[in-house]
Write a protein that holds these residues in place. Structure first.
Motif, PDB file in Angstrom:
ATOM      1  N   ARG A 151      35.197 -30.523  36.735  1.00 25.55           N
ATOM      2  CA  ARG A 151      34.328 -29.855  37.703  1.00 25.55           C
ATOM      3  C   ARG A 151      32.930 -29.728  37.118  1.00 25.55           C
ATOM      4  N   PRO A 152      31.906 -29.657  37.959  1.00 24.69           N
ATOM      5  CA  PRO A 152      30.537 -29.680  37.442  1.00 24.69           C
ATOM      6  C   PRO A 152      30.064 -28.357  36.845  1.00 24.69           C
ATOM      7  N   TYR A 153      30.917 -27.392  36.713  1.00 26.80           N
ATOM      8  CA  TYR A 153      30.554 -26.111  36.105  1.00 26.80           C
ATOM      9  C   TYR A 153      31.809 -25.536  35.465  1.00 26.80           C
ATOM     10  N   GLY A 154      31.628 -24.541  34.613  1.00 29.58           N
ATOM     11  CA  GLY A 154      32.781 -23.939  33.966  1.00 29.58           C
ATOM     12  C   GLY A 154      32.561 -22.471  33.685  1.00 29.58           C
ATOM     13  N   LEU A 155      33.665 -21.780  33.465  1.00 27.63           N
ATOM     14  CA  LEU A 155      33.636 -20.370  33.092  1.00 27.63           C
ATOM     15  C   LEU A 155      34.043 -20.254  31.637  1.00 27.63           C
ATOM     16  N   ALA A 156      33.488 -19.296  30.939  1.00 31.76           N
ATOM     17  CA  ALA A 156      33.862 -19.070  29.549  1.00 31.76           C
ATOM     18  C   ALA A 156      35.287 -18.524  29.504  1.00 31.76           C
ATOM     19  N   GLU A 157      36.097 -19.127  28.655  1.00 31.30           N
ATOM     20  CA  GLU A 157      37.460 -18.620  28.459  1.00 31.30           C
ATOM     21  C   GLU A 157      37.388 -17.268  27.767  1.00 31.30           C
ATOM     22  N   GLN A 158      38.307 -16.392  28.118  1.00 31.21           N
ATOM     23  CA  GLN A 158      38.363 -15.089  27.463  1.00 31.21           C
ATOM     24  C   GLN A 158      39.135 -15.246  26.166  1.00 31.21           C
ATOM     25  N   HIS A 159      38.532 -14.799  25.080  1.00 28.63           N
ATOM     26  CA  HIS A 159      39.169 -14.944  23.774  1.00 28.63           C
ATOM     27  C   HIS A 159      39.829 -13.636  23.371  1.00 28.63           C
ATOM     28  N   GLY A 160      40.768 -13.758  22.489  1.00 29.44           N
ATOM     29  CA  GLY A 160      41.488 -12.575  22.028  1.00 29.44           C
ATOM     30  C   GLY A 160      42.738 -12.364  22.850  1.00 29.44           C
ATOM     31  N   SER A 161      43.647 -11.624  22.321  1.00 27.52           N
ATOM     32  CA  SER A 161      44.911 -11.367  22.987  1.00 27.52           C
ATOM     33  C   SER A 161      44.718 -10.410  24.149  1.00 27.52           C
ATOM     34  N   THR A 162      45.465 -10.672  25.198  1.00 31.77           N
ATOM     35  CA  THR A 162      45.464  -9.750  26.329  1.00 31.77           C
ATOM     36  C   THR A 162      46.782  -8.995  26.403  1.00 31.77           C
ATOM     37  N   ASP A 163      47.565  -9.032  25.313  1.00 34.38           N
ATOM     38  CA  ASP A 163      48.861  -8.350  25.322  1.00 34.38           C
ATOM     39  C   ASP A 163      48.704  -6.846  25.517  1.00 34.38           C
ATOM     40  N   ASN A 164      47.570  -6.289  25.100  1.00 37.35           N
ATOM     41  CA  ASN A 164      47.393  -4.847  25.218  1.00 37.35           C
ATOM     42  C   ASN A 164      46.714  -4.451  26.526  1.00 37.35           C
ATOM     43  N   GLN A 165      46.572  -5.407  27.444  1.00 37.92           N
ATOM     44  CA  GLN A 165      45.949  -5.113  28.737  1.00 37.92           C
ATOM     45  C   GLN A 165      47.016  -4.715  29.740  1.00 37.92           C
ATOM     46  N   LEU A 166      46.734  -3.692  30.503  1.00 36.10           N
ATOM     47  CA  LEU A 166      47.654  -3.246  31.536  1.00 36.10           C
ATOM     48  C   LEU A 166      47.328  -3.918  32.852  1.00 36.10           C
ATOM     49  N   THR A 167      48.362  -4.230  33.613  1.00 36.53           N
ATOM     50  CA  THR A 167      48.153  -4.710  34.971  1.00 36.53           C
ATOM     51  C   THR A 167      48.814  -3.716  35.915  1.00 36.53           C
ATOM     52  N   TYR A 168      48.261  -3.626  37.092  1.00 37.57           N
ATOM     53  CA  TYR A 168      48.782  -2.679  38.078  1.00 37.57           C
ATOM     54  C   TYR A 168      48.878  -3.406  39.411  1.00 37.57           C
ATOM     55  N   PRO A 169      50.099  -3.628  39.921  1.00 41.08           N
ATOM     56  CA  PRO A 169      50.257  -4.430  41.131  1.00 41.08           C
ATOM     57  C   PRO A 169      50.019  -3.674  42.431  1.00 41.08           C
ATOM     58  N   GLY A 170      49.769  -2.374  42.368  1.00 39.57           N
ATOM     59  CA  GLY A 170      49.569  -1.584  43.586  1.00 39.57           C
ATOM     60  C   GLY A 170      48.186  -1.763  44.179  1.00 39.57           C
ATOM     61  N   ARG A 171      47.870  -0.940  45.161  1.00 37.37           N
ATOM     62  CA  ARG A 171      46.557  -1.005  45.791  1.00 37.37           C
ATOM     63  C   ARG A 171      45.487  -0.675  44.756  1.00 37.37           C
ATOM     64  N   PRO A 172      44.263  -1.182  44.936  1.00 35.04           N
ATOM     65  CA  PRO A 172      43.196  -0.858  43.989  1.00 35.04           C
ATOM     66  C   PRO A 172      42.942   0.651  43.945  1.00 35.04           C
ATOM     67  N   LEU A 173      42.620   1.138  42.756  1.00 39.43           N
ATOM     68  CA  LEU A 173      42.314   2.558  42.593  1.00 39.43           C
ATOM     69  C   LEU A 173      40.934   2.856  43.161  1.00 39.43           C
ATOM     70  N   ASP A 174      40.800   4.058  43.729  1.00 36.02           N
ATOM     71  CA  ASP A 174      39.455   4.441  44.136  1.00 36.02           C
ATOM     72  C   ASP A 174      38.719   4.957  42.895  1.00 36.02           C
TER      73      ASP A 174
END
Length: 198
Positions: A151-174
């Motif tokens: 593709r003619p453009y790119g995004l910087a890859e995120q470096h470092g582990s994301t194991d300590n990142q939380l995900t939340y599948p519910g509605r977005p928080l206000d």
């Protein structure tokens, strides 16, 4: 009683569903405000950002058939929104570019497009960049399989582990809920520092 698990579907079916949702969303907001469809807006965006460009390069970036690219170019030329110029390095090739009127049409549609993307960005929240990087990886795999150019453009890859990142599948928080969660995280971290051996 829970519903029975559905049969597994392929990643290509996932993409088909997303594409349908995207086309409907873009066509709905763009055609009313600017007269452009989502597909047309994408084509204008490609030319405005990366043009002037040979038709063959558009094919190698988008996987459009050459005849489809020619049809698009003719349509834009009939509107006075595109022109073909001699290629300075290849006398047999022509460069496709937006005209000033084409750039104006794109700019008018872009205002509506940006406003429409804010709702999606808000729904994705802090996951937006990570999701876009994942899409970039999927895009690269499809290009490899299809023998297409990167593709003619790119995004910087995120470096470092994301194991300590939380995900939340519910509605977005206000905003208030998010501040409460952050305050609680700060509280947990301060307790951990206090209890750490010295």
């Amino acid at each position: 009683m829970s519903a029975p698990p559905s049969p597994p579907m392929s990643v290509l079916f996932d993409l088909w569903l997303v594409n349908r949702l995207l086309s409907d969303a873009l066509d709905g907001v763009l055609s009313e405000a600017s007269g452009l469809t989502g597909e047309e807006f994408g084509f204008y965006s490609l030319l405005r950002r990366f043009g002037p460009v040979p038709a063959g390069q558009i094919t190698r970036w988008t996987a459009m058939r050459p005849t489809t690219v020619s049809t698009w170019v003719r349509r834009l030329q009939q509107r006075g929104h595109a022109e073909q110029r001699p290629h300075p390095a290849d006398g047999r090739s022509r460069l496709i570019a937006l005209t000033a009127a084409g750039e104006q049409a794109h700019a008018a549609a872009a205002e509506t497009f940006v406003a429409a993307t804010r709702a999606l960005s808000a729904a994705l929240g802090p996951e937006e960049q990570r999701q876009r990087v994942s899409l970039q990886r999927l895009d690269a795999a499809l290009r490899e399989v299809g023998g297409l150019d990167p593709r003619p453009y790119g995004l910087a890859e995120q470096h470092g582990s994301t194991d300590n990142q939380l995900t939340y599948p519910g509605r977005p928080l206000d905003r208030g809920e998010e501040e409460t969660v952050r305050a609680y995280i700060d509280f947990i971290r301060s307790r951990a520092r206090q209890e750490a051996p010295r």
